[in-house]
Design a protein around this motif. Structure first.
Motif, PDB file in Angstrom:
ATOM      1  N   MET A  76       0.709  -4.930  13.070  1.00 22.10           N
ATOM      2  CA  MET A  76       0.753  -3.736  12.247  1.00 22.10           C
ATOM      3  C   MET A  76       1.406  -4.021  10.894  1.00 22.10           C
ATOM      4  N   SER A  77       2.321  -4.974  10.854  1.00 22.19           N
ATOM      5  CA  SER A  77       2.987  -5.308   9.601  1.00 22.19           C
ATOM      6  C   SER A  77       2.015  -5.829   8.558  1.00 22.19           C
ATOM      7  N   TRP A  78       1.016  -6.602   9.005  1.00 24.47           N
ATOM      8  CA  TRP A  78       0.031  -7.131   8.067  1.00 24.47           C
ATOM      9  C   TRP A  78      -0.814  -6.009   7.488  1.00 24.47           C
ATOM     10  N   VAL A  79      -1.137  -5.019   8.299  1.00 28.46           N
ATOM     11  CA  VAL A  79      -1.911  -3.872   7.820  1.00 28.46           C
ATOM     12  C   VAL A  79      -1.098  -3.100   6.790  1.00 28.46           C
ATOM     13  N   MET A  80       0.176  -2.864   7.093  1.00 30.06           N
ATOM     14  CA  MET A  80       1.045  -2.166   6.143  1.00 30.06           C
ATOM     15  C   MET A  80       1.155  -2.941   4.837  1.00 30.06           C
ATOM     16  N   LEU A  81       1.256  -4.257   4.946  1.00 28.09           N
ATOM     17  CA  LEU A  81       1.357  -5.088   3.749  1.00 28.09           C
ATOM     18  C   LEU A  81       0.083  -5.006   2.925  1.00 28.09           C
ATOM     19  N   PHE A  82      -1.071  -5.036   3.573  1.00 32.79           N
ATOM     20  CA  PHE A  82      -2.345  -4.944   2.868  1.00 32.79           C
ATOM     21  C   PHE A  82      -2.466  -3.597   2.156  1.00 32.79           C
ATOM     22  N   ILE A  83      -2.116  -2.526   2.847  1.00 30.09           N
ATOM     23  CA  ILE A  83      -2.176  -1.197   2.229  1.00 30.09           C
ATOM     24  C   ILE A  83      -1.189  -1.107   1.070  1.00 30.09           C
ATOM     25  N   ALA A  84      -0.004  -1.687   1.252  1.00 34.11           N
ATOM     26  CA  ALA A  84       0.979  -1.709   0.165  1.00 34.11           C
ATOM     27  C   ALA A  84       0.417  -2.425  -1.055  1.00 34.11           C
ATOM     28  N   GLY A  85      -0.310  -3.502  -0.834  1.00 33.46           N
ATOM     29  CA  GLY A  85      -0.944  -4.222  -1.938  1.00 33.46           C
ATOM     30  C   GLY A  85      -1.999  -3.387  -2.636  1.00 33.46           C
ATOM     31  N   LEU A  86      -2.788  -2.666  -1.859  1.00 32.71           N
ATOM     32  CA  LEU A  86      -3.795  -1.780  -2.455  1.00 32.71           C
ATOM     33  C   LEU A  86      -3.145  -0.660  -3.254  1.00 32.71           C
ATOM     34  N   LEU A  87      -2.046  -0.139  -2.735  1.00 32.53           N
ATOM     35  CA  LEU A  87      -1.317   0.895  -3.468  1.00 32.53           C
ATOM     36  C   LEU A  87      -0.700   0.336  -4.745  1.00 32.53           C
ATOM     37  N   GLU A  88      -0.334  -0.940  -4.732  1.00 33.27           N
ATOM     38  CA  GLU A  88       0.159  -1.564  -5.953  1.00 33.27           C
ATOM     39  C   GLU A  88      -0.939  -1.582  -7.012  1.00 33.27           C
ATOM     40  N   VAL A  89      -2.145  -1.893  -6.585  1.00 34.34           N
ATOM     41  CA  VAL A  89      -3.286  -1.825  -7.511  1.00 34.34           C
ATOM     42  C   VAL A  89      -3.413  -0.402  -8.048  1.00 34.34           C
ATOM     43  N   GLY A  90      -3.274   0.579  -7.165  1.00 34.32           N
ATOM     44  CA  GLY A  90      -3.382   1.981  -7.569  1.00 34.32           C
ATOM     45  C   GLY A  90      -2.388   2.369  -8.634  1.00 34.32           C
ATOM     46  N   TRP A  91      -1.123   1.982  -8.441  1.00 36.85           N
ATOM     47  CA  TRP A  91      -0.147   2.391  -9.454  1.00 36.85           C
ATOM     48  C   TRP A  91      -0.267   1.565 -10.727  1.00 36.85           C
ATOM     49  N   ALA A  92      -0.665   0.323 -10.620  1.00 42.59           N
ATOM     50  CA  ALA A  92      -0.834  -0.485 -11.829  1.00 42.59           C
ATOM     51  C   ALA A  92      -1.982   0.055 -12.689  1.00 42.59           C
ATOM     52  N   ILE A  93      -3.103   0.373 -12.051  1.00 45.32           N
ATOM     53  CA  ILE A  93      -4.231   0.958 -12.777  1.00 45.32           C
ATOM     54  C   ILE A  93      -3.865   2.366 -13.245  1.00 45.32           C
ATOM     55  N   GLY A  94      -3.130   3.078 -12.419  1.00 44.15           N
ATOM     56  CA  GLY A  94      -2.702   4.431 -12.783  1.00 44.15           C
ATOM     57  C   GLY A  94      -1.892   4.472 -14.062  1.00 44.15           C
ATOM     58  N   LEU A  95      -1.132   3.415 -14.313  1.00 51.63           N
ATOM     59  CA  LEU A  95      -0.333   3.369 -15.548  1.00 51.63           C
ATOM     60  C   LEU A  95      -1.215   3.552 -16.781  1.00 51.63           C
ATOM     61  N   LYS A  96      -2.403   2.988 -16.737  1.00 51.77           N
ATOM     62  CA  LYS A  96      -3.322   3.098 -17.869  1.00 51.77           C
ATOM     63  C   LYS A  96      -3.725   4.558 -18.103  1.00 51.77           C
ATOM     64  N   TYR A  97      -3.877   5.300 -17.025  1.00 51.76           N
ATOM     65  CA  TYR A  97      -4.329   6.689 -17.124  1.00 51.76           C
ATOM     66  C   TYR A  97      -3.208   7.676 -17.428  1.00 51.76           C
ATOM     67  N   THR A  98      -1.948   7.273 -17.293  1.00 50.12           N
ATOM     68  CA  THR A  98      -0.841   8.194 -17.553  1.00 50.12           C
ATOM     69  C   THR A  98      -0.617   8.434 -19.040  1.00 50.12           C
ATOM     70  N   ASP A  99      -1.170   7.546 -19.868  1.00 52.40           N
ATOM     71  CA  ASP A  99      -0.974   7.635 -21.318  1.00 52.40           C
ATOM     72  C   ASP A  99       0.519   7.701 -21.643  1.00 52.40           C
ATOM     73  N   GLY A 100       1.235   6.699 -21.115  1.00 56.16           N
ATOM     74  CA  GLY A 100       2.686   6.639 -21.353  1.00 56.16           C
ATOM     75  C   GLY A 100       3.447   7.740 -20.639  1.00 56.16           C
ATOM     76  N   PHE A 101       2.954   8.150 -19.494  1.00 53.82           N
ATOM     77  CA  PHE A 101       3.529   9.227 -18.678  1.00 53.82           C
ATOM     78  C   PHE A 101       3.531  10.567 -19.413  1.00 53.82           C
ATOM     79  N   THR A 102       2.534  10.763 -20.265  1.00 55.39           N
ATOM     80  CA  THR A 102       2.382  12.051 -20.949  1.00 55.39           C
ATOM     81  C   THR A 102       1.359  12.944 -20.261  1.00 55.39           C
ATOM     82  N   LYS A 103       0.605  12.403 -19.309  1.00 54.93           N
ATOM     83  CA  LYS A 103      -0.376  13.196 -18.562  1.00 54.93           C
ATOM     84  C   LYS A 103       0.169  13.429 -17.159  1.00 54.93           C
TER      85      LYS A 103
END
Length: 105
Positions: free
Chosen positions: A1-28
Motif C-alpha cells: 500500500m505504501s507504493w500506491v500512496m507514493l505513486f499517488i503522492a507523485g501524481l499530486l505533486e504534478v498536480g500542484w506544480a502544474i497548478g502553480l501556472k494556473y494560479t497566476d501568482g496565487f491571484t486566482k
C-alpha cells in the motif's frame, strides 16, 4: 500500500506544480485552492509512505514522478520544447525511478 500512496503522492505533486501556472501568482482563487489542496495531500501521502519505505528511495521516486509528469504536461499544455535531449533526460529519470523500485523489492 505504501507504493500506491507514493505513486499517488507523485501524481499530486504534478498536480500542484502544474497548478502553480494556473494560479497566476496565487491571484486566482480556485486554481490557488486546488493547488494548495494538491500540495498538502501530496505531502501527507509522502509522509505516510515513508513510514514503511526508505526515505531516500521514497523521496527520489516522488520527485522523479513529479519532475517527469510536470515536464511532460508542460510540453502538451504549455507548448514547451520537446527536444531530443529533454526527452532522453526524462527517460533517464524514468529509468532511475524503476531502478530504485527494483532495488527496494
Amino acid at each position: 500500500m505504501s507504493w500506491v500512496m507514493l505513486f499517488i503522492a507523485g501524481l499530486l505533486e504534478v498536480g500542484w506544480a502544474i497548478g502553480l501556472k494556473y494560479t497566476d501568482g496565487f491571484t486566482k482563487l480556485w486554481p490557488s485552492v486546488g493547488t494548495i489542496i494538491s500540495l498538502v495531500a501530496s505531502f501527507v501521502l509522502l509522509g505516510l509512505a515513508v513510514k514503511s519505505l526508505p526515505v531516500g528511495t521514497a523521496y527520489a521516486i516522488w520527485v522523479g514522478i513529479g519532475a517527469v509528469g510536470t515536464a511532460v504536461l508542460g510540453i502538451f499544455l504549455f507548448e514547451e520544447s520537446a527536444d531530443t535531449l529533454k526527452l532522453v533526460s526524462l527517460g533517464l529519470i524514468c529509468a532511475g525511478i524503476a531502478g530504485l523500485k527494483l532495488a527496494h523489492g
